[in-house]
Design a protein around this motif. Sequence first.
Motif, PDB file in Angstrom:
ATOM      1  N   GLY A 218       0.789  -1.232   0.000  1.00 24.89           N
ATOM      2  CA  GLY A 218       0.000   0.000   0.000  1.00 24.89           C
ATOM      3  C   GLY A 218       0.812   1.268   0.000  1.00 24.89           C
ATOM      4  N   ALA A 219       1.987   1.217  -0.664  1.00 22.35           N
ATOM      5  CA  ALA A 219       2.734   2.467  -0.826  1.00 22.35           C
ATOM      6  C   ALA A 219       2.043   3.296  -1.906  1.00 22.35           C
ATOM      7  CB  ALA A 219       4.168   2.166  -1.240  1.00 22.35           C
ATOM      8  N   SER A 220       2.075   4.614  -1.748  1.00 22.31           N
ATOM      9  CA  SER A 220       1.429   5.471  -2.744  1.00 22.31           C
ATOM     10  C   SER A 220       2.302   5.550  -4.000  1.00 22.31           C
ATOM     11  CB  SER A 220       1.258   6.870  -2.168  1.00 22.31           C
ATOM     12  OG  SER A 220       2.517   7.393  -1.862  1.00 22.31           O
ATOM     13  N   ALA A 221       1.694   5.991  -5.084  1.00 21.41           N
ATOM     14  CA  ALA A 221       2.444   6.156  -6.344  1.00 21.41           C
ATOM     15  C   ALA A 221       3.634   7.081  -6.111  1.00 21.41           C
ATOM     16  CB  ALA A 221       1.522   6.732  -7.413  1.00 21.41           C
ATOM     17  N   PHE A 222       3.400   8.118  -5.305  1.00 20.45           N
ATOM     18  CA  PHE A 222       4.455   9.087  -5.028  1.00 20.45           C
ATOM     19  C   PHE A 222       5.664   8.377  -4.397  1.00 20.45           C
ATOM     20  CE2 PHE A 222       6.514  12.245  -2.348  1.00 20.45           C
ATOM     21  CZ  PHE A 222       6.710  13.260  -3.267  1.00 20.45           C
ATOM     22  N   THR A 223       5.396   7.530  -3.387  1.00 23.66           N
ATOM     23  CA  THR A 223       6.480   6.819  -2.704  1.00 23.66           C
ATOM     24  C   THR A 223       7.232   5.907  -3.668  1.00 23.66           C
ATOM     25  OG1 THR A 223       5.117   6.804  -0.739  1.00 23.66           O
ATOM     26  CG2 THR A 223       6.972   5.290  -0.766  1.00 23.66           C
ATOM     27  N   ILE A 224       6.489   5.230  -4.542  1.00 23.41           N
ATOM     28  CA  ILE A 224       7.129   4.283  -5.448  1.00 23.41           C
ATOM     29  C   ILE A 224       7.938   5.016  -6.512  1.00 23.41           C
ATOM     30  CG2 ILE A 224       6.691   2.441  -7.131  1.00 23.41           C
ATOM     31  CD1 ILE A 224       4.194   1.718  -5.484  1.00 23.41           C
ATOM     32  N   HIS A 225       7.412   6.126  -6.993  1.00 20.29           N
ATOM     33  CA  HIS A 225       8.060   6.825  -8.102  1.00 20.29           C
ATOM     34  C   HIS A 225       9.219   7.723  -7.671  1.00 20.29           C
ATOM     35  CE1 HIS A 225       4.299   6.489 -10.898  1.00 20.29           C
ATOM     36  NE2 HIS A 225       4.939   5.356 -10.756  1.00 20.29           N
ATOM     37  N   THR A 226       9.111   8.293  -6.463  1.00 22.48           N
ATOM     38  CA  THR A 226      10.075   9.328  -6.078  1.00 22.48           C
ATOM     39  C   THR A 226      11.553   8.905  -6.197  1.00 22.48           C
ATOM     40  OG1 THR A 226       8.408  10.290  -4.678  1.00 22.48           O
ATOM     41  CG2 THR A 226      10.649  11.017  -4.303  1.00 22.48           C
ATOM     42  N   PRO A 227      11.942   7.704  -5.713  1.00 22.30           N
ATOM     43  CA  PRO A 227      13.368   7.361  -5.849  1.00 22.30           C
ATOM     44  C   PRO A 227      13.842   7.392  -7.300  1.00 22.30           C
ATOM     45  CG  PRO A 227      12.281   5.795  -4.415  1.00 22.30           C
ATOM     46  CD  PRO A 227      11.203   6.651  -5.009  1.00 22.30           C
ATOM     47  N   PHE A 228      13.008   6.906  -8.223  1.00 18.52           N
ATOM     48  CA  PHE A 228      13.387   6.922  -9.638  1.00 18.52           C
ATOM     49  C   PHE A 228      13.597   8.361 -10.104  1.00 18.52           C
ATOM     50  CE2 PHE A 228      11.064   2.954  -9.255  1.00 18.52           C
ATOM     51  CZ  PHE A 228      11.746   2.084 -10.071  1.00 18.52           C
ATOM     52  N   VAL A 229      12.656   9.225  -9.734  1.00 23.24           N
ATOM     53  CA  VAL A 229      12.727  10.616 -10.199  1.00 23.24           C
ATOM     54  C   VAL A 229      13.979  11.287  -9.626  1.00 23.24           C
ATOM     55  CG1 VAL A 229      11.587  12.860 -10.214  1.00 23.24           C
ATOM     56  CG2 VAL A 229      10.235  10.786 -10.461  1.00 23.24           C
ATOM     57  N   ILE A 230      14.238  11.045  -8.326  1.00 16.93           N
ATOM     58  CA  ILE A 230      15.408  11.690  -7.712  1.00 16.93           C
ATOM     59  C   ILE A 230      16.698  11.214  -8.373  1.00 16.93           C
ATOM     60  CG2 ILE A 230      16.759  11.845  -5.581  1.00 16.93           C
ATOM     61  CD1 ILE A 230      14.194  12.042  -4.072  1.00 16.93           C
ATOM     62  N   GLU A 231      16.777   9.912  -8.673  1.00 15.61           N
ATOM     63  CA  GLU A 231      17.972   9.408  -9.357  1.00 15.61           C
ATOM     64  C   GLU A 231      18.173  10.126 -10.689  1.00 15.61           C
ATOM     65  OE1 GLU A 231      17.581   5.112  -9.640  1.00 15.61           O
ATOM     66  OE2 GLU A 231      17.058   5.150  -7.508  1.00 15.61           O
ATOM     67  N   THR A 232      17.098  10.258 -11.450  1.00 15.36           N
ATOM     68  CA  THR A 232      17.207  10.916 -12.757  1.00 15.36           C
ATOM     69  C   THR A 232      17.583  12.384 -12.582  1.00 15.36           C
ATOM     70  OG1 THR A 232      15.377   9.489 -13.359  1.00 15.36           O
ATOM     71  CG2 THR A 232      16.049  11.108 -14.974  1.00 15.36           C
ATOM     72  N   VAL A 233      16.958  13.033 -11.604  1.00 15.82           N
ATOM     73  CA  VAL A 233      17.264  14.446 -11.369  1.00 15.82           C
ATOM     74  C   VAL A 233      18.742  14.609 -11.014  1.00 15.82           C
ATOM     75  CG1 VAL A 233      16.924  16.330  -9.718  1.00 15.82           C
ATOM     76  CG2 VAL A 233      14.949  15.220 -10.765  1.00 15.82           C
ATOM     77  N   LEU A 234      19.246  13.731 -10.134  1.00 20.37           N
ATOM     78  CA  LEU A 234      20.666  13.836  -9.752  1.00 20.37           C
ATOM     79  C   LEU A 234      21.562  13.682 -10.974  1.00 20.37           C
ATOM     80  CD1 LEU A 234      20.906  11.849  -6.391  1.00 20.37           C
ATOM     81  CD2 LEU A 234      21.045  14.306  -6.752  1.00 20.37           C
ATOM     82  N   ALA A 235      21.240  12.685 -11.821  1.00 22.73           N
ATOM     83  CA  ALA A 235      22.083  12.439 -12.999  1.00 22.73           C
ATOM     84  C   ALA A 235      22.061  13.638 -13.947  1.00 22.73           C
ATOM     85  CB  ALA A 235      21.626  11.179 -13.719  1.00 22.73           C
ATOM     86  N   THR A 236      20.870  14.183 -14.202  1.00 23.45           N
ATOM     87  CA  THR A 236      20.803  15.286 -15.172  1.00 23.45           C
ATOM     88  C   THR A 236      21.397  16.569 -14.591  1.00 23.45           C
ATOM     89  OG1 THR A 236      18.560  15.744 -14.477  1.00 23.45           O
ATOM     90  CG2 THR A 236      18.810  14.464 -16.475  1.00 23.45           C
ATOM     91  N   VAL A 237      21.208  16.793 -13.291  1.00 21.75           N
ATOM     92  CA  VAL A 237      21.790  18.006 -12.702  1.00 21.75           C
ATOM     93  C   VAL A 237      23.320  17.917 -12.720  1.00 21.75           C
ATOM     94  CG1 VAL A 237      22.066  19.295 -10.556  1.00 21.75           C
ATOM     95  CG2 VAL A 237      19.798  18.687 -11.349  1.00 21.75           C
ATOM     96  N   LEU A 238      23.840  16.715 -12.488  1.00 21.16           N
ATOM     97  CA  LEU A 238      25.286  16.526 -12.607  1.00 21.16           C
ATOM     98  C   LEU A 238      25.721  16.817 -14.045  1.00 21.16           C
ATOM     99  CD1 LEU A 238      27.912  15.691 -11.261  1.00 21.16           C
ATOM    100  CD2 LEU A 238      27.393  13.316 -11.836  1.00 21.16           C
ATOM    101  N   GLY A 239      24.933  16.326 -15.007  1.00 20.91           N
ATOM    102  CA  GLY A 239      25.221  16.597 -16.420  1.00 20.91           C
ATOM    103  C   GLY A 239      25.210  18.092 -16.686  1.00 20.91           C
ATOM    104  N   ALA A 240      24.219  18.797 -16.117  1.00 23.54           N
ATOM    105  CA  ALA A 240      24.120  20.251 -16.308  1.00 23.54           C
ATOM    106  C   ALA A 240      25.338  20.940 -15.703  1.00 23.54           C
ATOM    107  CB  ALA A 240      22.841  20.772 -15.669  1.00 23.54           C
ATOM    108  N   ALA A 241      25.759  20.485 -14.510  1.00 18.47           N
ATOM    109  CA  ALA A 241      26.914  21.094 -13.849  1.00 18.47           C
ATOM    110  C   ALA A 241      28.155  20.917 -14.722  1.00 18.47           C
ATOM    111  CB  ALA A 241      27.133  20.467 -12.472  1.00 18.47           C
ATOM    112  N   LEU A 242      28.326  19.718 -15.293  1.00 20.55           N
ATOM    113  CA  LEU A 242      29.490  19.480 -16.154  1.00 20.55           C
ATOM    114  C   LEU A 242      29.422  20.356 -17.409  1.00 20.55           C
ATOM    115  CD1 LEU A 242      29.846  15.596 -15.898  1.00 20.55           C
ATOM    116  CD2 LEU A 242      31.357  17.340 -14.943  1.00 20.55           C
TER     117      LEU A 242
END
Lengths: 307, 233
Positions: A218-242
């Motif tokens: 009974g985890a919410s969609a938000f709970t299930i999706h958030t780790p994926f989104v954060i991983e992608t955000v970290l990767a792209t922000v690192l790309g932006a920084a580079l």
Amino acid sequence: MRLGFLLGEVGNGLRRNTGMVVSVVLVTMVSLFFLGLGLLAQSQVDTLKGYWYDRVQISIFLCTPDSTDVAACADGGVTQAQRDRLAADLEGLDPLVEQYFYESNEAAYDRFREQFRNSPVLDNIPQESIPESYRVQLSDPTRYEVVASAFVGAPGVESVEDQREVVDKLFTFLNAVSLSAVALAAVMVLCAVLLISTTIRLTAWSRRRETTIMRMVGASAFTIHTPFVIETVLATVLGAALAIGLLWSMVHFGIAGFLTDLLAGQGGMIGLIGTGDLWLVAPFLVGGALLLAIVTSWMALLRHVRV
Amino acid sequence: MITFENVTMRYAKGDPAALQDVEVEIGRGEFVFVVGASGSGKSTMMRLAILEHEATKGRVLVAGHDLSTLPNRRIPVLRRQIGTVFQDFRLLSGKTVNQNIAYVLQVLGQRRHVIRQLVPETLELVGLSDKVRRMPHELSGGEQQRVAIARAMVNKPPILLADEPTGNLDPTTSEEIVSILDRINRTGTTVVVATHDTSIVNTFRKRVVQLRDGRIVRDQARGEYEAVEVELV
């Protein structure tokens, strides 16, 4: 979901998919580098254009105390009588002269400082050597010669310039650079979108047991999706920084360091962009990266991770 | 607690019905075996109850929720009231017994001190207090299933659904597992076990709901189950 647990999940995801994460970082870096290049080329165009470019066609520069080498300025700086005379002449050329503006020495010096803010020549130029001017807007820009012939050599006029002639070729080149860079950026962004979707699909597959359990308890969609989104955000922000790092090196060493010295050495005077312009562009790059990450990953999650 | 009202389920248009006009009511605190051959519709009933799928026709009511009208965002609320156990255990292979169970509470955002209290309690319930630091691959099949039951129960749901929980286990271990489910049932939890394992049904003598080709053919208190007969029909 607690923050510590969330970060743990994100860390696990990044560890398990290092190869894909690195590729997302690199593709984002390349796409944002090109986007930044396009934007910087545009700010270079704007820097070159200066304040008057889009407003007037002709600049009539008046004599400064230094410009005695020009015959019309033999008596030194322009006098009030000469100014009034020129203004009256401009009025007389109506309707060809649609509008004209007077730019004083102070205003001209301020604009000059703004335009050449990144150039070392700025320090060597005293305020009085920047000419005051009349900036003239024509109803028919092709009849430049009519106005030029009327004012060249007139008392108090140092020179009459149609600046566009000089810089328009350069603008064509810079605009081409800008357009190609943005087009390349668009292609690379498409690559980034596809790569992020694929990465999420793979990550979702490698983590399907966890997501199944999350769903079952009974985890919410938000709970299930958030780790994926954060991983992608970290990767792209690192790309932006580079990407920003690369652009900074380009502007700092390539333009501010190399090109400015080269042009100054040749005696050419041209307003160039500096790292300050990069900091104006950078928020758009980071914002673009965030948007790319969040929208793409959310779409991919809706497709590949059932809730 | 769980009510099926005239439920028909087809996985795709034109497919034969996986469930046909199923009408059954399971009360609070009951223990029910849903029996039948493979393909008779047992797992479909389980999937409808956790809203993995929506019924094609009819109404399913679980813990006061009408699943035909339950909005998507409320599905997690429903699932928090149901513990689920599967034939293949579905443990996280990289986590210890303790971490596997704590994972559920972490996902649901429980505080650390609550987790520290509930996990050992639940492990004691399934008799695995001495195996907290073991990895799943170090455990026998029966022990792994007990971990899965602990995981399903750690959040104290009022309903426990077990889909073929003894399918991968030998008869003695199967009996141990059903004993644990029975013990859980005695604490007030509604337990529904889908199975085709005749020996556990006949040993424990609970209510039996028998399915054949998607229809309920028998609903008997303290029932028995002769799988061979069903298979021959």
